[in-house]
Design an enzyme around this catalytic site. Structure first.
Site, short mmCIF file in Angstrom:
data_model
loop_
_atom_site.label_atom_id
_atom_site.label_comp_id
_atom_site.label_asym_id
_atom_site.label_seq_id
_atom_site.Cartn_x
_atom_site.Cartn_y
_atom_site.Cartn_z
N ASN A 210 0.86 -1.18 0.00
CA ASN A 210 0.00 0.00 0.00
C ASN A 210 0.89 1.22 0.00
OD1 ASN A 210 -2.54 -1.12 0.07
ND2 ASN A 210 -2.63 -1.17 2.30
N PRO A 305 -5.78 -10.89 8.06
CA PRO A 305 -6.57 -10.63 9.27
C PRO A 305 -6.65 -9.12 9.51
CG PRO A 305 -4.38 -11.44 9.84
CD PRO A 305 -4.50 -11.55 8.35
N ASP A 306 -7.72 -8.69 10.14
CA ASP A 306 -7.83 -7.28 10.53
C ASP A 306 -7.24 -7.15 11.93
OD1 ASP A 306 -8.77 -4.77 11.58
OD2 ASP A 306 -10.17 -4.71 9.89
N ILE A 307 -6.03 -6.60 12.00
CA ILE A 307 -5.28 -6.58 13.27
C ILE A 307 -6.04 -5.76 14.32
CG2 ILE A 307 -3.08 -5.94 14.35
CD1 ILE A 307 -1.83 -6.25 11.48
N LYS A 337 -16.83 2.27 10.26
CA LYS A 337 -15.66 1.45 10.65
C LYS A 337 -15.52 1.40 12.16
CE LYS A 337 -12.90 1.91 6.64
NZ LYS A 337 -11.82 2.53 5.91
N LYS A 341 -15.65 -2.19 13.94
CA LYS A 341 -14.45 -2.72 14.63
C LYS A 341 -14.54 -2.53 16.14
CE LYS A 341 -11.62 -1.80 10.55
NZ LYS A 341 -10.33 -2.12 9.96
O1 C5P Z 1 -10.97 -1.26 7.20
P1 C5P Z 1 -9.86 -0.28 6.98
O2 C5P Z 1 -8.62 -0.91 6.40
O3 C5P Z 1 -10.24 0.95 6.22
O4 C5P Z 1 -9.54 0.22 8.47
C1 C5P Z 1 -8.47 1.04 8.74
C2 C5P Z 1 -8.05 0.84 10.16
O5 C5P Z 1 -7.92 -0.54 10.48
C3 C5P Z 1 -6.67 1.42 10.38
O6 C5P Z 1 -6.61 1.83 11.74
C4 C5P Z 1 -5.77 0.22 10.11
O7 C5P Z 1 -4.51 0.34 10.75
C5 C5P Z 1 -6.57 -0.94 10.67
N1 C5P Z 1 -6.38 -2.21 9.96
C6 C5P Z 1 -5.76 -3.27 10.56
N2 C5P Z 1 -5.63 -4.46 9.90
C7 C5P Z 1 -6.11 -4.62 8.65
C8 C5P Z 1 -6.74 -3.55 8.02
C9 C5P Z 1 -6.87 -2.36 8.69
O8 C5P Z 1 -5.30 -3.13 11.70
N3 C5P Z 1 -5.97 -5.76 8.04
#
Ligand code: C5P
Length: 396
Positions: A210, A305-307, A337, A341
Site C-alpha cells: 500500500n 486478518p484485521d489486526i 468502521k 471494529k
Molecule cells: O478497514 P480499513 O482498512 O479501512 O480500516 C483502517 C483501520 O484498520 C486502520 O486503523 C488500520 O490500521 C486498521 N487495519 C488493521 N488491519 C487490517 C486492516 C486495517 O489493523 N488488516
C-alpha cells in the site's frame, strides 16, 4: 516547524569541547521558533566566542555578572524573569558541582540560583569524570532538586576514550526540549502502535503493498513519547528516522505485524492502528523468482486478518484507536468502521487532502460525536489526537 514558538530560553554554555555543538543548537532552537539568550561562562568563551552565539541567536550574549549594559545591573534576575527555561549545554562536571551546592560565583550560576523557571542540564565530560562518585552524587542531587538531565550519551569522546559522558547531539537536545514543554497526559501509559504499509510477497523480489509514508504514525509515536508514554511501534517498511524514546519492531507482512502486535500487547493501555495493512496477500508466495513467459499470470489473493478488529475484540482490550483514510463520505465511512471494529475512537481523514503530505485534514469520531481538528501540520495534529485520546482513557 515552529514547535518552540513563543518560548524564551536562556542557554548556558560552559567550558567543554562540546561548546562548539552549542552553536548548532542555537541555530536549531531558533529555527524551531525559540528566542535564545546565550550566557557564556569564562570557560565556554575559550572554546567559542560570544560573536558566534550573537550572530546565531540574534541576541546579545551575556558573560559577566557586572555587565554595565543591563539597565538596572540586575542581570542575574532580569535575564530569566520571563524565561521558560534555562538549558545548560554543555554542562561540565564543574558547573554541575556548583549547581548542586548552590554556588553563585559567575553570571550563569547566579542566574540558576535566582531563577524561578525550570533548569535543564546536558552533561558533557570525560567518561571517568561522569562515573566519578562525586559527579554521580551531584547528578542525583540535581535530579532530587527538580533539575532535568538530558543525557549524557555514550560514544567516542574528544579525548579518544569511549564511554558515557558525551553531550546529546543538538538535534536530540532540541527534541528533548520540545518534549519537555508538552503536558504529560500519557505518563505511565504503555502504547502499542502499527505504522507504515505492509509488504505481501509474491516471490522473493516482488510483492503487493500500500502507499503509506508512515509520517502520521511516526509523528503520533513521537507525540505519545513526549506525552510520557512508553511506546512500541510495530512498523512496516518505511524510511523514516525513529522518534527518540520509542521502540521499533520492524515487520514486513500483515501476518508478521499481527504477531508482533500481539507479542507487544500485554500490559498495553492503548493500541493505535495507523498502518495501511494490505487487505490481501498472495495465497502462496513463490520460492523462486517467477519467470516472464508472456502468458497471462493469475495470482490468488487471500484476505489478511484485521489486526485492529482482532485487538479490539479481545476480552479485555486496550483502548483502541483506528484510522480511516477515505476519499469521500468521511463521516459515514469512518463512523461505520468505528462501529464495525468496536473502537472507542477513530481518526478520519480525507485522502484528497494529501496522503503522505505534511498537512492533513482530520476529524475524530467517538461516542460523543464528531470532533473536527483545525487544519495543522502533522506534529500539532498528532498532539491534538493524543490530548483527545488521553481524555477518554479510564483514570488510573
Ligand atoms: O478497514 P480499513 O482498512 O479501512 O480500516 C483502517 C483501520 O484498520 C486502520 O486503523 C488500520 O490500521 C486498521 N487495519 C488493521 N488491519 C487490517 C486492516 C486495517 O489493523 N488488516
Amino acid at each position: 516547524m515552529s514547535e518552540l514558538k513563543g518560548r524564551k530560553l536562556v542557554l548556558g554554555v560552559t567550558g567543554g569541547v562540546a561548546a562548539y555543538k552549542a552553536a548548532e543548537l542555537v541555530r536549531l532552537l531558533g529555527k524551531a521558533g525559540a528566542d535564545v539568550h546565550v550566557v557564556l561562562t569564562e570557560g565556554g568563551a575559550r572554546f567559542v566566542t560570544a560573536v558566534t552565539f550573537q550572530a546565531l541567536s540574534g541576541n546579545r550574549v551575556w558573560t559577566d555578572l557586572w555587565d554595565p549594559r543591563m539597565d538596572n545591573n540586575m542581570a542575574h534576575i532580569d535575564l530569566t524573569r520571563d524565561a521558560d527555561a534555562i538549558l545548560i549545554a554543555p554542562a561540565t562536571a564543574d558547573v554541575m558541582a556548583k549547581l548542586t551546592h548552590g554556588l553563585a560565583d559567575d553570571l550563569l550560576t547566579t542566574l540558576c540560583l535566582a531563577r524561578d523557571c525550570p533548569l535543564l542540564v546536558a552533561p558533557a565530560m570525560n567518561r571517568q569524570m561522569w562515573e566519578h562518585p562525586a559527579t554521580k552524587r551531584n547528578a542525583a542531587q540535581l535530579i532530587a532538586d527538580g533539575v532535568t538531565l538530558f543525557g549524557p550519551a555514550a560514544g567516542e569522546q574528544a579525548c579518544g576514550e569511549v564511554g558515557l559522558g558525551r553531550m546529546l547531539e543538538p538535534e536530540a537536545l532540541c527534541e528533548a526540549l520540545i518534549g519537555f514543554f508538552q503536558p504529560r497526559v500519557l505518563a505511565g501509559r504503555r502504547v502499542v502502535m502499527t505504522a507504515g504499509p505492509t509488504f505481501e510477497a509474491i516471490d522473493p523480489v516482488r510483492g503487493i503493498t500500500n502507499s503509506s509514508s508512515g509520517k502520521m504514525a511516526y509523528g503520533l509515536a513521537r507525540a505519545c513519547v513526549q506525552a510520557g508514554a512508553e511506546v512500541v511501534l510495530v512498523s512496516g517498511p518505511v524510511s523514516l528516522p525513529m522518534p527518540a524514546g520509542a521502540r521499533r519492531v520492524s515487520v514486513r507482512s500483515a501476518l508478521e505485524m499481527r504477531e508482533a502486535v500481539f507479542a507487544a500487547l500485554p500490559g498495553a493501555d492503548v493500541f493505535i492502528g495507523v498502518a495501511a495493512v494490505a487487505d490481501y496477500r498472495p495465497a502462496a508466495s513463490a520460492e523462486h523468482k517467477i519467470k516472464k513467459s508472456g502468458a497471462e499470470l493469475s495470482i490468488t489473493l487471500t484476505p489478511n486478518p484485521d489486526i485492529l478488529a482482532d485487538v479490539a475484540g479481545l476480552p479485555n482490550p486496550p483502548f483502541c484507536v483506528g484510522f480511516a483514510a477515505e476519499s469521500r463520505n468521511l463521516d459515514e465511512y469512518a463512523e461505520g468502521k468505528r462501529k464495525a471494529k468496536k473502537l472507542p475512537l477513530i481518526v478520519g481523514n480525507l485522502v484528497q487532502d494529501g496522503l503522505g503530505g505534511d498537512d492533513n485534514l482530520v476529524v475524530l469520531y467517538d461516542d460523543a460525536g464528531r470532533h473536527p481538528l483545525p487544519k495543522a501540520a502533522k506534529p500539532e495534529l498528532a498532539r491534538a489526537i493524543v490530548a483527545h485520546l488521553a481524555g477518554l482513557l479510564p483514570k488510573v
